[in-house]
Every structure is written in C-alpha cells, then in structure tokens.
Design a protein around this motif. Structure first.
Motif, PDB file in Angstrom:
ATOM      1  N   ALA A 146      -6.072  -8.316  10.073  1.00  0.00           N
ATOM      2  CA  ALA A 146      -6.321  -7.158   9.212  1.00  0.00           C
ATOM      3  C   ALA A 146      -5.637  -7.385   7.867  1.00  0.00           C
ATOM      4  CB  ALA A 146      -5.812  -5.865   9.854  1.00  0.00           C
ATOM      5  N   ILE A 147      -6.253  -6.870   6.813  1.00  0.00           N
ATOM      6  CA  ILE A 147      -5.721  -6.958   5.458  1.00  0.00           C
ATOM      7  C   ILE A 147      -5.484  -5.538   4.959  1.00  0.00           C
ATOM      8  CG2 ILE A 147      -6.032  -8.019   3.195  1.00  0.00           C
ATOM      9  CD1 ILE A 147      -8.536  -9.401   4.460  1.00  0.00           C
ATOM     10  N   TRP A 148      -4.318  -5.309   4.390  1.00  0.00           N
ATOM     11  CA  TRP A 148      -3.945  -3.981   3.909  1.00  0.00           C
ATOM     12  C   TRP A 148      -3.697  -4.081   2.415  1.00  0.00           C
ATOM     13  CZ3 TRP A 148      -3.877  -0.684   8.182  1.00  0.00           C
ATOM     14  CH2 TRP A 148      -3.816  -1.321   9.421  1.00  0.00           C
ATOM     15  N   GLY A 149      -4.531  -3.433   1.594  1.00  0.00           N
ATOM     16  CA  GLY A 149      -4.438  -3.545   0.152  1.00  0.00           C
ATOM     17  C   GLY A 149      -4.106  -2.230  -0.523  1.00  0.00           C
ATOM     18  N   GLN A 150      -3.481  -2.330  -1.696  1.00  0.00           N
ATOM     19  CA  GLN A 150      -3.139  -1.140  -2.480  1.00  0.00           C
ATOM     20  C   GLN A 150      -4.406  -0.456  -2.995  1.00  0.00           C
ATOM     21  OE1 GLN A 150      -0.451   0.677  -3.253  1.00  0.00           O
ATOM     22  NE2 GLN A 150      -1.767   1.994  -4.499  1.00  0.00           N
ATOM     23  N   PHE A 159     -12.536 -13.502  -2.803  1.00  0.00           N
ATOM     24  CA  PHE A 159     -11.430 -13.570  -1.853  1.00  0.00           C
ATOM     25  C   PHE A 159     -11.711 -12.706  -0.628  1.00  0.00           C
ATOM     26  CE2 PHE A 159      -7.176 -11.863  -0.516  1.00  0.00           C
ATOM     27  CZ  PHE A 159      -6.696 -13.030   0.055  1.00  0.00           C
ATOM     28  N   LEU A 160     -12.203 -11.502  -0.860  1.00  0.00           N
ATOM     29  CA  LEU A 160     -12.521 -10.610   0.259  1.00  0.00           C
ATOM     30  C   LEU A 160     -13.653 -11.175   1.105  1.00  0.00           C
ATOM     31  CD1 LEU A 160     -12.272  -7.124  -1.487  1.00  0.00           C
ATOM     32  CD2 LEU A 160     -10.516  -8.356  -0.206  1.00  0.00           C
ATOM     33  N   GLY A 170     -11.526  -7.049   7.236  1.00  0.00           N
ATOM     34  CA  GLY A 170     -11.860  -6.185   6.118  1.00  0.00           C
ATOM     35  C   GLY A 170     -10.594  -5.669   5.464  1.00  0.00           C
ATOM     36  N   LEU A 171     -10.705  -5.173   4.255  1.00  0.00           N
ATOM     37  CA  LEU A 171      -9.552  -4.647   3.519  1.00  0.00           C
ATOM     38  C   LEU A 171      -9.354  -3.180   3.875  1.00  0.00           C
ATOM     39  CD1 LEU A 171      -7.425  -5.265   1.271  1.00  0.00           C
ATOM     40  CD2 LEU A 171      -9.034  -4.225  -0.324  1.00  0.00           C
ATOM     41  N   ARG A 172      -8.200  -2.877   4.444  1.00  0.00           N
ATOM     42  CA  ARG A 172      -7.847  -1.493   4.776  1.00  0.00           C
ATOM     43  C   ARG A 172      -6.993  -0.942   3.631  1.00  0.00           C
ATOM     44  NH1 ARG A 172      -8.366  -0.868  10.678  1.00  0.00           N
ATOM     45  NH2 ARG A 172      -9.181  -2.841  11.463  1.00  0.00           N
ATOM     46  N   VAL A 173      -7.438   0.137   3.038  1.00  0.00           N
ATOM     47  CA  VAL A 173      -6.811   0.664   1.820  1.00  0.00           C
ATOM     48  C   VAL A 173      -5.650   1.580   2.176  1.00  0.00           C
ATOM     49  CG1 VAL A 173      -7.175   2.022  -0.265  1.00  0.00           C
ATOM     50  CG2 VAL A 173      -8.980   0.487   0.567  1.00  0.00           C
ATOM     51  N   LEU A 174      -4.475   1.283   1.595  1.00  0.00           N
ATOM     52  CA  LEU A 174      -3.287   2.110   1.739  1.00  0.00           C
ATOM     53  C   LEU A 174      -2.716   2.407   0.352  1.00  0.00           C
ATOM     54  CD1 LEU A 174      -1.481   0.278   4.700  1.00  0.00           C
ATOM     55  CD2 LEU A 174      -2.805   2.390   4.821  1.00  0.00           C
TER      56      LEU A 174
END
Length: 428
Positions: A146-150, A159-160, A170-174
C-alpha cells in the motif's frame, strides 16, 4: 499439530525537505487508483527471475551482517524490505538510483526489475493450495502493498502507474500535515489488519510529521503447519545452552523423520518442509563453541551451498519451541550498506513527483515469529509421513538444537528467502 506463524511488516517513509502550507482535511485513507491494472502475467525470463532472487539473497545476508551486532534474538524479512525499497527505487534517479541499486543488489535495469518483482510475488501468491495452516483456516502466505500519499501533493502519473502495474498498489490519500496522528493510526491499523493482529503500532509516535509526503508499506503474513508434525506428548523440558555459558530450560520438541540434512566443517543443517511441500524452514546449527565464527562469515553463497548439499536422511531431531519479535529502524543500516544519499536531503526522487524535494526519512521494520505446538491437523501430514527415501531408524543422524542457531524460511521452487532469524535464547 505444530504450527509456524510469522507476521512481518516493512514500512518506508519518504519525506519532503521543505514543508507546505497547513491543511485541515481529515485522514481517511481514500484510494486514488491508477487507471492501469496490475499485470497478472508479466513477461519475465527465467534468467531475470533467477537474477532477482540471487540479488535479494545477497542483500538478505548483507543485512544480516549489519544487524547481527545487536544483542539477543533477531528476526526480519529481507523480502519485505527489498519489496518496499523496490517501490521507492522506482522513483529514484541519478546517483541516488545508482547507490540504491548497489546497496540493494538490484542488478536488473528498472524496466526489468519491477516486472521480475511482480512475477515473483504472483508465484508466491499461488503457494499453499489445499495445504493447512493454524486453526483449520488453511495455509496463508499473504503479501500486500500500500502507498500512503499526502492529500493534494502531486505525484507523477508514471510513478503511480509503475506501482499499480507491478505491485498492485494504489495511492491511499492521507493528511500528514493537518492530521498527523490520525494518519499514523490509519497506517498502523492497516498493518495490524493485514497481519491478523500480530504486528501492532509499527510506526511509533513522532515518526510521521508534517513534512511526510509518502509512506510505502509492505506486509507479509505467513501461517503454515509442518508437513511432518511433532507429537505434543513427546515434548519435554530440556536445557538450551547460551553463548555466555549459562543455560535455560525450555520445552524441546522431538521426532524422528526423513528430512533434508547436511553437515560440514563446524555445522549441521536440517530442512523442515511445511504442509504442501512448497516452503520450508532451514535450520543452521553451528557446532558448540563455533557460533560467532560461523555467523561472522555467513553470506548468500555459503547458504546456497549448504542448501544445495541437503540430502534426505533419517533425522532424530530435537528443537525448542520459541516465540519472539524484532523491531528496528534501518536508516543507519542502509546508509552503511552504501545508499546514504537516498537518506539525505541530497536525494533525487524526481521520478516520483518531478522535483528533488523528497528523501527517505526512515525505514521501519517489525517482525514476529512463533513456533509451537498449537494448531489443527493437516490432512496431508499423515499421508506423507511414510516416504520411499526413509532409512532404517538405526541409521538416523542426531540433530539436537540445544544451542544458538540461525534459521530461514524459503520458497523451495524459486529459492526466494522470505525470512531470516537467529535464536540465541528461545525463552527470551
């Protein structure tokens, strides 16, 4: 029936050098998915697959040599660490990329490396069909990314796409800026869920801050029964001799069975397969008084030679039950292995966001291992106890694991080393 239960998580945090304006949006982990699906049938040559595994194994024992100076038991997943860092390597450029490749033993070019990681992960995902695990729930070897992005930070689509196609991530938004603690808890909860509650609070308070822009996580959970179970009524307390000359009393499991066995100058080795025969634990037992010498020279070539020399013998095996965990920051270790630029403000991860603002702030790893006699029966275990290669009991070789030993969990077909451990005191 005995079980072996392992949970491993590796987390990589990539942080901006310069902070951005504050944001007040909540941290919820909304998924921003690349439109590219994961490649489920990557075209990877056998030589590329072998090259990847060979490099990963070399890194596994480079890492061991750096970590062995710590006191006590040791357990980690070199595969988990390599996988998390490979995702980050996808955005590295220039000297940052060169140093990471050398330190991580990545010899394939990027356009071949990531598909090779994908192919290996898909191969491992196919393991254990019909095999047993703990509590009758079936064999599990779960590997997830998992990827956690700002929130609102712009990562490059290329890159994604690379991460989605090759790692299924997938990019999980935090919101690391406005909801730092909530973001940490969200990631830790995900880790706990993926490891069936065995790895808790992976990321400590303060490790994520308002400058964090990206956290890449890889979680591995492994649960399998022995192919040849130990009988619980054969377990008795016995002495385990420590490196300092002391001893502890621990439960010692016993059985006589046909196992892969090898011996050499100053060591014995035995391989215990898991139900299904696709993965195994290899135990390396240095001779009494030789542990430090054996450990100091241990590398991938030596391990590969020992595994290659294993032959089926009737083995009278005695080994302890044990359970422990390890946790550590790998920042200084990776720098010592030759990738200091990636961990400094001089890093170039412009392949992630098109700028050179990002660097790796920390690499946090935590692992858990338990070997005991709880669990459920494996239907296949009884069927394969009697083998054509079994020798008469009178020819059994004795392996008594009553002193410090090194062990590893490996995939037999590919040779991939998933876990490496050292047990100095099974009662610790």
């Amino acid at each position: 029936m005995n079980k072996v239960l392992l949970g491993v998580v590796s987390v990589l945090m990539v942080t901006l050098v310069v902070g951005l304006g504050a944001c007040s949006q909540a941290a919820g982990g909304d998924l921003l998915q690349s439109e590219e699906p994961r490649e489920t049938a990557p075209e990877v040559s056998a030589s590329d697959g072998a090259t990847l595994v060979e490099g990963n194994s070399a890194f596994a024992f480079d890492l061991y040599q750096e970590l062995r100076g710590a006191e006590g038991n040791l357990f980690y997943s070199p595969y988990s660490i390599s996988l998390a860092l490979a995702m980050t390597y996808g955005g590295a450029r220039g000297e940052t990329e060169e140093q990471m490749a050398d330190a991580l033993r990545f010899s394939l070019p990027q356009n071949q490396l990531h598909p090779a990681f994908n192919a290996l992960a898909l191969e491992l995902d196919s393991r254990g069909e019909g095999a047993e695990g703990r509590d009758g729930e079936g064999f599990r070897l779960n590997i997830v990314n998992a990827i956690w992005g700002q929130r609102d930070y712009e990562f490059l689509a290329e890159f994604l796409d690379l991460l989605a196609v090759n790692y299924g991530a997938g990019l999980r938004v935090l919101d690391f800026i406005g909801a730092t603690e909530e973001s940490r808890v969200t990631i830790n909860d995900w880790v706990s869920d993926q490891t069936e509650g065995r790895i808790k609070d992976l990321i400590p308070a303060g490790a994520i801050n308002s400058l964090t822009r990206l956290v890449l996580t890889n979680a591995i959970y492994f649960n399998a029964a022995w192919e040849y179970p130990f009988e619980e009524d054969m377990t008795e307390d016995g002495a385990f001799y420590l490196l300092d000359g002391g001893e502890v009393t621990v439960p010692m499991m016993r059985q006589t069975e046909s196992f892969g066995y090898a011996e050499g100058d100053g060591y014995q080795a035995v391989e215990l397969p898991y139900d299904g025969g696709e993965l195994s634990m290899v135990i390396l037992l240095p001779a009494s008084g030789r542990f430090e010498t054996f450990e100091a020279t241990l590398d991938a070539a030596q391990v590969d030679g020992i595994i290659g020399s294993l032959e089926h013998r009737q083995v009278d095996l005695t080994m302890p039950k044990f359970e422990f965990d390890s946790s550590f920051s790998l920042k200084d270790t990776l720098s010592a292995l030759g990738m200091p630029i990636a961990l400094s403000e001089m890093a170039d991860f412009s392949g992630m966001a098109g700028n050179q603002e990002l660097f790796i702030s920390d690499v946090v790893h935590k692992a858990f291992v338990s070997v005991d006699e709880e669990g459920t029966e494996a239907a296949a275990a009884t069927a394969v106890i009697v083998g054509a290669t079994a020798m008469p009991p009178s020819e059994a070789v004795e392996v008594t694991i009553d002193r410090p030993f090194i062990f590893l969990i490996r995939d037999i077909e590919t040779g991939a080393i998933l876990f490496v451990g050292r047990t100095l005191n099974p009662s610790a």
